[in-house]
Write a protein that holds these residues in place. Sequence first.
Motif, mmCIF file in Angstrom:
data_model
loop_
_atom_site.group_PDB
_atom_site.id
_atom_site.type_symbol
_atom_site.label_atom_id
_atom_site.label_comp_id
_atom_site.label_asym_id
_atom_site.label_seq_id
_atom_site.Cartn_x
_atom_site.Cartn_y
_atom_site.Cartn_z
ATOM 1 N N GLY A 123 0.796 -1.213 0.000
ATOM 2 C CA GLY A 123 0.000 0.000 0.000
ATOM 3 C C GLY A 123 0.834 1.270 0.000
ATOM 4 N N HIS A 124 0.333 2.324 0.698
ATOM 5 C CA HIS A 124 0.981 3.636 0.678
ATOM 6 C C HIS A 124 0.990 4.258 2.070
ATOM 7 N N THR B 244 6.208 4.164 15.930
ATOM 8 C CA THR B 244 6.952 4.907 14.908
ATOM 9 C C THR B 244 6.306 4.768 13.538
ATOM 10 N N LEU B 245 5.942 3.552 13.158
ATOM 11 C CA LEU B 245 5.362 3.327 11.833
ATOM 12 C C LEU B 245 3.992 3.996 11.699
ATOM 13 N N LEU B 246 3.210 3.986 12.776
ATOM 14 C CA LEU B 246 1.873 4.591 12.708
ATOM 15 C C LEU B 246 1.921 6.106 12.569
ATOM 16 N N ARG B 247 3.040 6.724 12.874
ATOM 17 C CA ARG B 247 3.152 8.169 12.662
ATOM 18 C C ARG B 247 3.105 8.499 11.167
ATOM 19 N N ASP B 248 3.617 7.590 10.357
ATOM 20 C CA ASP B 248 3.717 7.849 8.918
ATOM 21 C C ASP B 248 2.819 6.960 8.065
ATOM 22 N N ILE B 249 2.299 5.881 8.650
ATOM 23 C CA ILE B 249 1.490 4.921 7.904
ATOM 24 C C ILE B 249 0.189 4.687 8.661
ATOM 25 N N SER B 250 -0.936 4.771 7.977
ATOM 26 C CA SER B 250 -2.219 4.541 8.648
ATOM 27 C C SER B 250 -2.354 3.075 9.039
ATOM 28 N N LYS B 251 -3.192 2.803 10.014
ATOM 29 C CA LYS B 251 -3.396 1.426 10.485
ATOM 30 C C LYS B 251 -3.921 0.534 9.360
ATOM 31 N N GLU B 252 -4.718 1.116 8.468
ATOM 32 C CA GLU B 252 -5.284 0.348 7.353
ATOM 33 C C GLU B 252 -4.211 -0.088 6.356
ATOM 34 N N GLU B 253 -3.131 0.656 6.256
ATOM 35 C CA GLU B 253 -2.064 0.345 5.305
ATOM 36 C C GLU B 253 -0.875 -0.351 5.966
ATOM 37 N N LEU B 254 -0.823 -0.312 7.284
ATOM 38 C CA LEU B 254 0.294 -0.929 7.999
ATOM 39 C C LEU B 254 0.142 -2.448 7.985
ATOM 40 N N PRO B 255 1.221 -3.198 7.671
ATOM 41 C CA PRO B 255 1.139 -4.672 7.679
ATOM 42 C C PRO B 255 0.704 -5.225 9.034
ATOM 43 N N THR B 256 -0.025 -6.311 9.010
ATOM 44 C CA THR B 256 -0.536 -6.916 10.243
ATOM 45 C C THR B 256 0.592 -7.322 11.191
ATOM 46 N N TYR C 258 2.973 -5.723 12.115
ATOM 47 C CA TYR C 258 3.398 -4.583 12.928
ATOM 48 C C TYR C 258 2.210 -3.912 13.609
ATOM 49 N N GLY C 259 1.099 -4.646 13.739
ATOM 50 C CA GLY C 259 -0.058 -4.110 14.438
ATOM 51 C C GLY C 259 -1.074 -3.435 13.537
ATOM 52 N N GLY C 260 -0.871 -3.486 12.236
ATOM 53 C CA GLY C 260 -1.805 -2.873 11.297
ATOM 54 C C GLY C 260 -2.887 -3.837 10.832
ATOM 55 N N LEU C 261 -3.586 -3.438 9.775
ATOM 56 C CA LEU C 261 -4.724 -4.213 9.284
ATOM 57 C C LEU C 261 -4.509 -4.794 7.886
ATOM 58 N N LYS C 262 -3.365 -4.495 7.248
ATOM 59 C CA LYS C 262 -3.162 -4.929 5.866
ATOM 60 C C LYS C 262 -2.374 -6.234 5.820
ATOM 61 N N ALA C 263 -2.938 -7.221 5.142
ATOM 62 C CA ALA C 263 -2.251 -8.499 4.968
ATOM 63 C C ALA C 263 -1.035 -8.316 4.069
ATOM 64 N N LEU C 264 -0.068 -9.190 4.213
ATOM 65 C CA LEU C 264 1.139 -9.107 3.391
ATOM 66 C C LEU C 264 0.806 -9.360 1.918
ATOM 67 N N VAL C 265 1.416 -8.541 1.057
ATOM 68 C CA VAL C 265 1.200 -8.669 -0.388
ATOM 69 C C VAL C 265 2.535 -9.003 -1.046
ATOM 70 N N PRO C 266 2.770 -10.272 -1.406
ATOM 71 C CA PRO C 266 4.039 -10.641 -2.038
ATOM 72 C C PRO C 266 4.292 -9.849 -3.317
ATOM 73 N N LEU C 267 5.561 -9.614 -3.598
ATOM 74 C CA LEU C 267 5.947 -8.816 -4.758
ATOM 75 C C LEU C 267 5.297 -9.314 -6.040
ATOM 76 N N GLU C 268 5.303 -10.620 -6.242
ATOM 77 C CA GLU C 268 4.763 -11.176 -7.482
ATOM 78 C C GLU C 268 3.258 -10.966 -7.595
ATOM 79 N N VAL C 269 2.573 -10.948 -6.453
ATOM 80 C CA VAL C 269 1.118 -10.802 -6.451
ATOM 81 C C VAL C 269 0.692 -9.351 -6.665
ATOM 82 N N ALA C 270 1.489 -8.419 -6.167
ATOM 83 C CA ALA C 270 1.149 -6.991 -6.291
ATOM 84 C C ALA C 270 0.942 -6.615 -7.751
#
Length: 275
Positions: free
Chosen positions: A110-111, A234-246, A248-260
Amino acid sequence: MNGATKALEGEGGVPNGGQAVAAVAPERRAQEVELLKQMRVKVAKLDPASGDVADADLLRFLRARSMSVSKASKMFAEHQKWRREYFPLGCAQEDEIRDELNAEKFFIQGHDKLGRPIALVFAAKHVSSKKNVEKYKRAITYFLDKLIASMPPGEEKFVVISDLKDLKYKNLDVRGLLAAFNFMQAYYPERLGRVYTLHTPSLFWGFWKMVEPFLDDVTKAKIVFVEDDKIEETLLRDISKEELPTVYGGLKALVPLEVAQPANWPPPKPAIVKT
């Protein structure tokens, strides 16, 4: 209004992730427009095939060389030559880097809050003794190209989360890390926004002392070593919880490079069905 002015004022996007450059002060904009004109003339002599390159792409090389037209033009011409020779199809092909993809060490997540694509790298999944140098370099360019294709209009940089959890001596690769940074400095200038380095083990610091002297000061200033008990904060200061990988406490599942599959990336080839 000429192309350079449009690029500097943030109008529209251009191919290969070369989106419009962020707005700058009027006096600096005027200077950059003039230098871009000079650079176009010089690049046309050094590399006539680059006539249709976007102003925003040229401007990154200018900024990387402190607005020196001659140095930026040479750097850009070398980049174009390298690109054509190594990637006649436009980018590295997945079949060429299958081993690197199967290692599942690269992810695109994500972003951040500024709109910069987020790269995630698990360093412990990189085993230097099993690395084919050429395939590794191609995998790095594939990774960077896909990140660039993930950039929204007006954004030019990406961020990297480098996770060193479970890192062992077998994962330490001076040549590999320097190759990654060298690619960014030589062929992807002004693209790196920040690197968050997580779970840094004590064995890493001796390795880092060997690598750090080869990095320029601008690159080193973008690398942040995050304390273990402050990762999520630290990560949540710059990345929203919706975009932060799970992880690290976020809500976004990991997206492998090939799948993106970024919006600006060529669609996958349809599978061939045997009858």
